[in-house]
Design a protein around this motif. Structure first.
Motif, short mmCIF file in Angstrom:
data_model
loop_
_atom_site.label_atom_id
_atom_site.label_comp_id
_atom_site.label_asym_id
_atom_site.label_seq_id
_atom_site.Cartn_x
_atom_site.Cartn_y
_atom_site.Cartn_z
N ARG A 1 119.91 -7.88 18.39
CA ARG A 1 120.84 -8.06 19.50
C ARG A 1 120.13 -8.71 20.66
O ARG A 1 119.07 -8.27 21.07
N ARG A 2 120.74 -9.77 21.18
CA ARG A 2 120.12 -10.52 22.26
C ARG A 2 120.78 -10.14 23.58
O ARG A 2 121.99 -9.99 23.67
N PHE A 3 119.95 -10.00 24.62
CA PHE A 3 120.44 -9.71 25.95
C PHE A 3 120.02 -10.84 26.87
O PHE A 3 118.84 -11.22 26.89
N ASP A 4 120.97 -11.38 27.62
CA ASP A 4 120.65 -12.44 28.57
C ASP A 4 120.22 -11.79 29.88
O ASP A 4 121.05 -11.46 30.72
N CYS A 5 118.92 -11.63 30.03
CA CYS A 5 118.40 -10.95 31.22
C CYS A 5 118.30 -11.89 32.42
O CYS A 5 117.81 -11.49 33.48
N GLY A 6 118.78 -13.11 32.28
CA GLY A 6 118.89 -14.01 33.42
C GLY A 6 120.20 -13.78 34.15
O GLY A 6 120.49 -14.42 35.15
N ASP A 7 120.99 -12.85 33.62
CA ASP A 7 122.32 -12.57 34.16
C ASP A 7 122.37 -11.08 34.51
O ASP A 7 121.83 -10.26 33.78
N LYS A 8 122.96 -10.74 35.65
CA LYS A 8 122.87 -9.35 36.11
C LYS A 8 123.46 -8.37 35.09
O LYS A 8 122.86 -7.33 34.79
N ALA A 9 124.66 -8.70 34.58
CA ALA A 9 125.30 -7.77 33.64
C ALA A 9 124.46 -7.65 32.36
O ALA A 9 124.27 -6.56 31.82
N GLY A 10 123.93 -8.79 31.88
CA GLY A 10 123.10 -8.77 30.68
C GLY A 10 121.83 -7.97 30.88
O GLY A 10 121.39 -7.23 29.99
N PHE A 11 121.27 -8.10 32.07
CA PHE A 11 120.04 -7.38 32.41
C PHE A 11 120.30 -5.87 32.44
O PHE A 11 119.52 -5.08 31.89
N LEU A 12 121.43 -5.48 33.03
CA LEU A 12 121.76 -4.05 33.08
C LEU A 12 122.05 -3.50 31.69
O LEU A 12 121.64 -2.39 31.34
#
Ligand code: G1P
Length: 290
Positions: free
Chosen positions: A252-263
């Protein structure tokens, strides 16, 4: 086929989406649970057999380099006080002496330009690229999956995942050929196409294994999407000359460049953390149940 031993980490970005947190601090130092994003990327690279690391940095990014250095005073103090657990927590921050170098990307001309800045490090060898913003939770680390696909195909391999059509303008998108459900032949690549113009909904995430010839293509400094020198455009010029595949990685990939993805990444990684998981599960339940 040359073994994959080198990785490039483009970390010169300004982190504007995380201001004010990133005003005086590199966004790659933001922690998910207890580790900065850059450390996840370096550990993932190491797990895939990478032995040489190149960070493409910019001004204000010295903490990234410090993080992988010996912290003599800290370590001596922890040893004096017999803080063995705290010492062990530093293990993942150690790299072989001389195995990590940095180059500067003096001007923000795009991801393709950042990779080109690492050309002396890359030389004539295949290399991995890891974008620390993309965090992948997987049983087999994502780059190890790509490295295996490289050994199988002998050419360029990018990690890919399906995205909703309305999101194609955020990613590099594949035009696809032969597809066995896991490995898909790449017949074209477009950076950030509008949904109506996207050749598929298969998008590149921030994990690549590339052949050194891409550097010659990036050196043209052709401007693409957003007026930037795009890695995707340089890679596209290799299609037909070298094997080029997308790998539907497991994980599973999380886009940590985006606030919701980071959370979301914080929650997902906390729920995998043996000591934290019970407490986190309990308080999440309280929030959800209101
Ligand atoms: C970069 C690449 C893009 C890729 C994405 C993955 O875009 O240019 O092709 O799909 O990373 O995260 P950026 O996120 O830097 O805009």
């Amino acid at each position: 086929m040359k073994p994959l031993r080198k990785a490039v980490f483009p970390v010169a970005g300004l982190g504007t989406r995380f201001l004010p947190a990133t005003k005086a601090m590199a966004k790659e130092m933001l922690p998910v649970v207890d580790k900065p994003l850059i450390q996840y990327a370096v550990e993932e690279a190491r797990a895939a057999g990478i032995e040489q690391f190149c960070m493409v940095t910019g001004r204000g990014k010295t903490a990234l380099v410090e993080h992988f250095d010996i912290a003599f005073e800290l370590e001596a103090t922890l040893r004096d006080r017999d803080k063995q657990d705290a010492l062990r927590n530093l293990d993942g921050t150690l790299v072989e002496p001389g195995s990590m170098v940095t180059v500067r990307q003096q001007v923000p001309l795009g991801l393709g330009h950042a990779i080109w800045c690492a050309r002396a490090f890359i030389g004539d060898d295949p290399f991995a690229v890891l974008l620390p913003d993309d965090l992948v939770l997987a049983d087999t680390p994502c780059l190890a999956q790509l490295a295996a696909a490289y050994r199988q195909t002998g050419g360029n391999v990018v990690a890919v995942t399906e995205v909703p059509r309305e999101h194609t303008s955020r990613y590099g998108i594949l035009k696809t050929g032969a597809d066995d459900g896991r490995l898909v032949e790449v017949t074209g690549l477009v950076e950030k196409p509008k949904p109506a113009e996207a050749p598929s909904t298969l998008s590149i995430i921030g994990r690549y294994v590339l052949m050194p010839e891409v550097i010659g293509e990036l050196a043209r400094m052709d401007r693409g999407a957003g007026g930037e020198v795009q890695l995707t455009d340089g890679m596209a010029r290799l299609i037909g000359r070298q094997p080029f595949h997308g790998l539907r990685y497991e994980g599973r990939r999380f886009d940590c460049g985006d606030k919701a993805g980071f959370l979301e990444a914080q929650i997902a990684f906390a729920l995998k953390h043996p000591e934290l998981a019970p407490a986190v599960r309990a308080f999440l339940r309280r929030y959800v149940e209101g």
